[in-house]
Design an enzyme around this catalytic site. Structure first.
Site, PDB file in Angstrom:
ATOM      1  N   LYS A 204       0.853  -1.185   0.000  1.00 34.55           N
ATOM      2  CA  LYS A 204       0.000   0.000   0.000  1.00 34.55           C
ATOM      3  C   LYS A 204       0.888   1.234   0.000  1.00 34.55           C
ATOM      4  CE  LYS A 204      -3.477   2.482   2.572  1.00 34.55           C
ATOM      5  NZ  LYS A 204      -4.541   2.412   3.571  1.00 34.55           N
ATOM      6  N   ARG A 214     -10.681   9.982   2.101  1.00 27.71           N
ATOM      7  CA  ARG A 214     -10.512  10.626   3.414  1.00 27.71           C
ATOM      8  C   ARG A 214     -11.634  11.614   3.679  1.00 27.71           C
ATOM      9  NH1 ARG A 214      -3.859  11.062   3.257  1.00 27.71           N
ATOM     10  NH2 ARG A 214      -3.555   8.791   3.120  1.00 27.71           N
ATOM     11  N   LYS A 227       1.419  10.208   5.519  1.00 27.67           N
ATOM     12  CA  LYS A 227       1.548   8.829   6.012  1.00 27.67           C
ATOM     13  C   LYS A 227       2.817   8.154   5.495  1.00 27.67           C
ATOM     14  CE  LYS A 227      -3.468   8.219   6.642  1.00 27.67           C
ATOM     15  NZ  LYS A 227      -4.618   7.279   6.561  1.00 27.67           N
ATOM     16  N   GLU A 243       7.545  -6.731   1.308  1.00 25.24           N
ATOM     17  CA  GLU A 243       6.343  -6.558   2.131  1.00 25.24           C
ATOM     18  C   GLU A 243       5.410  -7.763   1.984  1.00 25.24           C
ATOM     19  OE1 GLU A 243       5.179  -4.588   4.333  1.00 25.24           O
ATOM     20  OE2 GLU A 243       6.341  -2.750   4.258  1.00 25.24           O
ATOM     21  N   LYS A 258      -2.447  -1.455  -3.715  1.00 26.47           N
ATOM     22  CA  LYS A 258      -3.259  -0.250  -3.639  1.00 26.47           C
ATOM     23  C   LYS A 258      -2.379   0.976  -3.762  1.00 26.47           C
ATOM     24  CE  LYS A 258      -6.300   1.745  -0.132  1.00 26.47           C
ATOM     25  NZ  LYS A 258      -6.793   1.493   1.214  1.00 26.47           N
ATOM     26  N   TYR A 323     -15.329   0.975  -6.519  1.00 26.97           N
ATOM     27  CA  TYR A 323     -16.598   1.661  -6.268  1.00 26.97           C
ATOM     28  C   TYR A 323     -17.532   1.525  -7.463  1.00 26.97           C
ATOM     29  CZ  TYR A 323     -13.819   3.518  -2.477  1.00 26.97           C
ATOM     30  OH  TYR A 323     -13.017   3.607  -1.370  1.00 26.97           O
TER      31      TYR A 323
HETATM   32  C1  PBG Z   1      -6.550   3.636   5.517  1.00 27.84           C
HETATM   33  C2  PBG Z   1      -7.337   3.443   4.263  1.00 27.84           C
HETATM   34  C3  PBG Z   1      -7.159   4.187   3.093  1.00 27.84           C
HETATM   35  C4  PBG Z   1      -8.101   3.739   2.168  1.00 27.84           C
HETATM   36  C5  PBG Z   1      -8.814   2.719   2.767  1.00 27.84           C
HETATM   37  N1  PBG Z   1      -8.336   2.551   4.077  1.00 27.84           N
HETATM   38  C6  PBG Z   1      -6.152   5.174   2.697  1.00 27.84           C
HETATM   39  C7  PBG Z   1      -5.617   6.170   3.599  1.00 27.84           C
HETATM   40  O1  PBG Z   1      -6.347   7.062   4.040  1.00 27.84           O
HETATM   41  O2  PBG Z   1      -4.425   6.104   3.887  1.00 27.84           O
HETATM   42  C8  PBG Z   1      -8.243   4.307   0.792  1.00 27.84           C
HETATM   43  C9  PBG Z   1      -9.378   3.861  -0.029  1.00 27.84           C
HETATM   44  C10 PBG Z   1      -9.652   4.726  -1.202  1.00 27.84           C
HETATM   45  O3  PBG Z   1      -8.983   5.744  -1.457  1.00 27.84           O
HETATM   46  O4  PBG Z   1     -10.607   4.390  -1.918  1.00 27.84           O
HETATM   47  N2  PBG Z   1      -6.802   2.790   6.540  1.00 27.84           N
END
Ligand code: PBG
Length: 333
Positions: A204, A214, A227, A243, A258, A323
């Site tokens: 990720k 977010r 992050k 990883e 991702k 989505y």
């Molecule tokens: C973090 C999390 C993220 C997404 C799902 N769980 C990213 C983040 O904020 O670091 C992203 C999903 C998306 O962008 O569709 N736990």
């Protein structure tokens, strides 16, 4: 790629022969895309409305547990095997260590139970990370300005146990702490939950493409800094292999890469190297980009959605978290 034979030259070779009619194109297609390849992410919330639009993600709504159950029924009827839950909880529940993440009567356990009541044959996957529950918006515990790894592991193991205990079929750690798969696997084993899948967000990346998500879960307004000390650097590919190897050795059943389309090389590398079920996540920013182009008439949704999803299959993914899942499944049907 080296060729096992020397292809004939033109005019004997005419590759267009294999493209000349719909039937022959179908016959020689190297990959297929079906609703069974899709995982539908659902944003759920604990607010009063049944459905609340997400401004940066047209067509996506924050759903109450009751509406999430309806969506799961829709997924089942469309042939989508699994939904993935992401929470937007009230700000008043957030604190420095994300206490609400492991509330057995919290939003996610409520949604799992509602979905399992309405559509028990649907798989339910949950996000294991603290960002939706912390007042600083980070995925781990923050101490003196640093995200501390080992204290976070305990919180994640507790959260994963609560989800699995409530009936989640798969827990999906997305926090990128070191050792979290092991911590979660041990907690599940110790509590008689050895059948719960761990689908690890093994690779990720720290990505700008999470922006709309977010907003959807309500963590962008509070997130301080970035992050980059835990999510991966987008300059790296080899690191993804380390990883993944680590997460598999700790007991992960399947993997997620991702974001999606900008990281197809990683999907390819991981799926070919490990031959373990690998899912790609077409994340919120990818969705938002495409929706913006559709809204302007710049791209044709009916064609672009299926083409983008198919790309993941071609790269070697077992399936895609998107989505667009219900819309795509309807187009296939
Ligand atoms: C973090 C999390 C993220 C997404 C799902 N769980 C990213 C983040 O904020 O670091 C992203 C999903 C998306 O962008 O569709 N736990």
């Amino acid at each position: 790629m080296t060729m096992p034979f020397q292809p004939a030259a033109f005019p004997y070779a005419r590759p267009r022969r294999l493209r000349s009619q719909p039937w022959v194109r179908r016959l020689v297609a190297e990959t297929t895309l079906t609703p069974a390849d899709l995982i539908w992410p659902l944003i759920v919330h604990d607010g009063p409305e049944d459905r609340q639009p997400v401004a940066s993600m047209p067509g996506v709504f924050r759903l109450s547990p009751k509406e999430a159950a309806k969506a799961a029924v829709e997924a089942r009827d469309l042939g989508i095997p699994m939904v993935a839950l992401f929470p937007n909880v009230n700000d008043s529940l957030k604190d420095a260590v994300g206490t609400a993440a492991s509330d057995p009567d919290g939003l996610i356990p409520d949604c799992i139970r509602a979905i399992k009541d309405a559509a028990p044959e649907i798989g339910v996957m949950t996000d294991v990370a603290l960002d939706c529950y912390t007042d600083h918006g980070h995925d781990g515990v923050l101490e003196n300005g640093r995200i501390v790894n080992d204290p976070t592991l305990e919180r994640l193991a507790e959260q994963a146990f609560i989800h699995a205990h409530a009936g989640a079929d798969a827990v999906a750690p997305s926090d990128m702490m070191d050792g979290r798969v092991q911590a979660i696997r041990e907690a599940l084993e110790a509590n008689g939950l050895s059948d719960t899948l761990i689908i690890s967000y093994a690779a990720k990346y720290a990505s700008a493409f999470y922006g709309p998500y977010r907003d959807a879960v309500g963590s962008s307004k509070s997130l301080t800094g970035d992050k980059k000390t835990y999510q991966m650097d987008f300059a790296n590919a080899e690191e993804a292999l380390r990883e993944v190897a680590m997460d598999l050795s700790e007991g992960a059943d399947a993997l997620i890469v991702k974001p999606g389309l900008p990281y197809l090389d990683i999907v390819r590398l991981v799926s070919q190297t490990f031959k373990v079920p690998t899912f790609a996540y077409q994340v919120s920013g990818e969705y938002a980009m495409m929706q913006a182009a559709f809204a302007n008439g710049w791209l044709d949704p009916d064609r672009a959605i299926l083409e983008s999803l198919h790309a993941f299959k071609r790269a070697g993914a077992s399936g895609v978290i998107s989505y667009f899942a219900p819309q795509a499944a309807r187009m296939m049907g």
